[in-house]
Enzyme design. Structure first.
Site, PDB file in Angstrom:
ATOM      1  N   THR A   1       0.827  -1.205   0.000  1.00  0.00           N
ATOM      2  CA  THR A   1       0.000   0.000   0.000  1.00  0.00           C
ATOM      3  C   THR A   1       0.856   1.247   0.000  1.00  0.00           C
ATOM      4  O   THR A   1       2.080   1.200   0.192  1.00  0.00           O
ATOM      5  CB  THR A   1      -0.919   0.044   1.238  1.00  0.00           C
ATOM      6  OG1 THR A   1      -0.106   0.249   2.393  1.00  0.00           O
ATOM      7  CG2 THR A   1      -1.712  -1.250   1.404  1.00  0.00           C
ATOM      8  N   CYS A   2       0.192   2.394  -0.156  1.00  0.00           N
ATOM      9  CA  CYS A   2       0.909   3.661  -0.219  1.00  0.00           C
ATOM     10  C   CYS A   2       1.373   4.139   1.149  1.00  0.00           C
ATOM     11  O   CYS A   2       2.164   5.054   1.267  1.00  0.00           O
ATOM     12  CB  CYS A   2      -0.001   4.709  -0.856  1.00  0.00           C
ATOM     13  SG  CYS A   2      -1.531   4.915   0.067  1.00  0.00           S
ATOM     14  N   ASP A   3       0.851   3.518   2.213  1.00  0.00           N
ATOM     15  CA  ASP A   3       1.066   4.050   3.556  1.00  0.00           C
ATOM     16  C   ASP A   3       2.442   3.665   4.112  1.00  0.00           C
ATOM     17  O   ASP A   3       2.882   2.527   3.990  1.00  0.00           O
ATOM     18  CB  ASP A   3      -0.039   3.483   4.475  1.00  0.00           C
ATOM     19  CG  ASP A   3      -0.040   4.143   5.840  1.00  0.00           C
ATOM     20  OD1 ASP A   3       0.866   4.962   6.106  1.00  0.00           O
ATOM     21  OD2 ASP A   3      -0.944   3.832   6.619  1.00  0.00           O
TER      22      ASP A   3
END
Lengths: 294, 387
Positions: B336-338
């Protein structure tokens, strides 16, 4: 599953051997089975609770149909709430009625019972006097109460237990609307559980019905597959004459009907209103219970 | 710079016949895609039997919440185990397998009325409470049920504290049992949870002793005696790959239980111990880069997916790679982008290539159970072996 274990109580349970499974459906939150048991014939269970068995259903259906019908003496218009297995209808159409409405919430229960419990309805679903309504029993009485249609002489609530699909049939509103569907001299009866294990159900029904009817009482019969001794039936009417007819009157009506029964007879009819002392006692609970829990 | 991640890391050098293992995992990926969770039913059977041997006479109720999966339920069902359930969704899962409510205990201490009714329709008759408000909710159903009173005993070593949120204090037990009696509700026994993933059984033993004496004291005067003791869970998974032995762990619990009256019913709610080692995660290195002195590997599964337990469950899963040689400070990140989506930060490992596999072990409990759908990434598919 080779055995069925009832889930009605925590500390005790009845167990039935499943000799042949005829039908089983599992939908979300609902588990229905019809199977054969060597002792009891075909057995229908819903959500872990025995609903009816071929061997002893006659006790339940005869007592919930013939007692109010013969007590009334001239019941022409009948309403059955629930009773999808058809056993109640079978007993009701033995009487010289003009009309019976049966309200069942689920058409598939009727279809399934005709196919897998054929002895229960025994062709009664073909009776031309029947109006089968597929609707929630609560909705039906609510709408019918204000419809201006001719009211019912006898209403029979043949429901499941208070927890489950029949739970709205155990509410104050249901009883009020049902009363509005009943003719002035009509009689309403409901199945009311086994008070040896379920005394609360008896008290709840008494609270709900006693304010609506000048004569509210219980009568009872032991149904072996409803484990726990006597099952009670609630009785509500403003027609006080219907509650305790003379034995000779019942005998006359019963012989005029000319049907064979296996549990019901006029003497049992009268005697069934005599309640065991533990049932009477549980109708007047000591008040230091619920309110004063702390 | 964050501290060195010193979790167990298996490399080419530390495993016998890694080629065979690798070929097996590659075959699975070829067939089913990546990422995967691989459930080996034999491991679950083996753990169930080990725990039964370690706790003879104790009825095991699998904590469905640990991994609410249909195949896992079917294995426990076939082993004759019971089920610890806490929600309508878990009951639906059991209903699919036609598992009777009589084989379950409903352990959520806080319930809405509809949840109680749903549980009764399902057939559950054992409920757990820890306070008077909850007891009062059960009054309408008192003829049908038996209740366990949950008592709080906190373990200092528990990785997941289950006594902070639920459980009455031992001092309140006698009062609550007597309140229940007045309400017409039968308290049939006590339950406790020392917490999940505890280092040793000291707290279990203390709790068994305390419950034993409370129950004996109550039974001197109670109308209906207490006869059930639910010793909860806490049995650990071997995240350290240190050869954890359940027989040794349970020995003091066995001793404590042997002092109880022989007609009492003893039950336990294992989840993690049973299912953690039975599930393995397989992920693929989707990308690689060199940033700030670290080698970064970006996987196709991470904290928002199968590794969610690293966040919610405080677990650190042993990893395995199929490379050897010199080790470099590396960071293993999820897809994910996190920035929080990092599986291992500052871990020393051999150099990997894009397309390599990273395997996570002991990943059956509180992994898929707490995954999210963040970034709308596909879930790791659960593959079943030896069913």
């Amino acid at each position: 599953m080779k055995h069925f274990k009832e889930t009605l109580y925590d500390a005790v349970c009845q167990e039935y051997r499943i000799d042949k499974m005829y039908f089983e459906s599992k939908t979300s939150h609902q588990h229905l089975m019809i199977f054969h048991n060597a002792q009891l014939g075909r057995v229908m269970t819903l959500d872990g609770i025995v609903q009816t068995t071929e061997a002893d259903e006659f006790i339940y259906h005869e007592m919930l149909a013939h007692v109010p019908m013969l007590a009334h003496g001239n019941a022409k218009r009948i309403l059955i709430i629930g009773g999808g297995d058809g056993g109640m209808l079978r007993e009701v159409v033995k009487h010289p009625i003009d009309h019976v409405t049966q309200v069942e919430i689920d058409q598939s229960v009727v279809d399934m019972a005709i196919e897998f419990l054929p002895k229960h309805s025994n062709g009664a679903y073909q009776d031309p006097r029947l109006n089968l309504v597929i609707d929630d029993g609560f909705n039906f009485v609510k709408n019918f109460a204000n419809s201006g249609e001719a009211k019912f002489d006898v209403i029979i609530s043949d429901s499941t237990d208070p927890i489950g699909p029949g739970e709205v049939l155990f509410t104050d509103d249901f009883y009020q609307y049902a009363k509005q569907c009943l003719a002035d001299d009509g009689v309403m009866v409901t199945q009311n559980g086994v008070p040896f294990f379920q005394a609360d159900e008896l008290q709840n029904t008494q609270q709900r019905m006693s304010s609506l009817y000048s004569d509210m009482r219980f009568y009872c019969a032991p149904v072996p597959s409803y484990y726990g001794g006597f099952m009670t039936f609630a009785w509500g009417t403003d027609n006080t004459g219907a509650s305790a007819p003379e034995l000779s009157v019942l005998q006359q009506r019963f012989s005029a009907l000319g049907i064979k029964t296996r549990y019901y007879n006029p003497a049992i009819h009268g005697a069934s209103f005599a309640l065991p002392q533990y049932v009477i006692d549980s109708l007047t609970p000591s008040t230091d219970n619920i309110e004063n829990g702390q | 710079m964050s501290a060195l991640d010193n979790r167990p890391l298996l490399t080419l050098e530390s495993v016998d016949q890694p080629e065979q293992q690798l070929a097996h995992y590659q075959q699975l990926l070829k067939q089913h895609g990546s990422p995967l969770l691989v459930f080996d039913a034999n491991v679950l059977r083996n753990k169930f039997e080990s725990l039964q041997k370690a706790l003879p006479g104790v009825d095991l109720y699998y904590a469905v919440k640990a991994h609410p999966d249909s195949h896992i339920v079917s294995v426990i069902d076939a082993l004759g185990g019971g089920f610890d359930i806490a929600s309508a969704g878990e009951m639906d899962l059991l209903l699919k397998h036609k598992i009777s409510g009589r084989r379950t205990i409903h352990t959520h201490p806080i319930k809405k009325d509809q949840e109680i009714r749903d549980a009764l329709r399902f057939g559950a008759t054992t409920f757990v409470v820890d306070n008077l408000y909850e007891l009062k909710k059960l009054v309408n159903y008192r003829s049908r049920i038996g209740v366990l009173l949950r008592v709080s005993f906190r373990s200092e070593s528990a990785k997941v504290d289950l006594s902070k949120k639920f459980g009455c204090s031992p001092d309140e037990v006698i009062e609550l049992v007597s309140a229940a009696e007045k309400l017409g509700i039968h308290i049939k026994g006590l339950s406790f949870h020392v917490g999940s993933q505890v280092d040793n059984a000291a707290k279990h033993v203390e709790a068994v002793h305390a419950c034993h004496s409370l129950m004996e004291q109550i039974n001197l005067s109670a109308d209906k005696p207490l006869s059930v003791l639910d010793i909860g869970g806490g049995f650990p998974a071997d995240y350290a790959l240190a050869g954890f032995d359940i027989q040794t762990f349970c020995a003091p619990i066995r001793d404590a239980l042997s002092a109880l009256p022989s007609d009492w019913h003893i039950i336990a709610e294992p989840g993690r111990y049973l299912i953690a080692p039975a599930v393995t995660s397989i992920t693929t290195v989707a990308g690689k880069s060199h940033r700030n002195g670290f080698v970064w590997y970006y996987l196709d599964d991470g904290i928002y997916g199968s590794y969610s337990g690293q966040l919610f469950d405080h677990a650190v899963y042993p990893l395995q790679v199929f490379r050897g040689g010199e080790k470099h400070a590396s960071i293993i990140a999820g897809p994910t982008c996190d920035s929080i989506d990092v599986v291992a930060e500052n871990i020393l490992m051999p150099s990997l290539e894009i397309g390599d596999l990273i395997v996570g072990h002991q990943m059956g409990a509180y992994t898929a159970a707490t995954k999210t759908r963040f970034n709308s990434l596909p879930d790791a598919k659960l593959i079943v072996e030896n069913l």
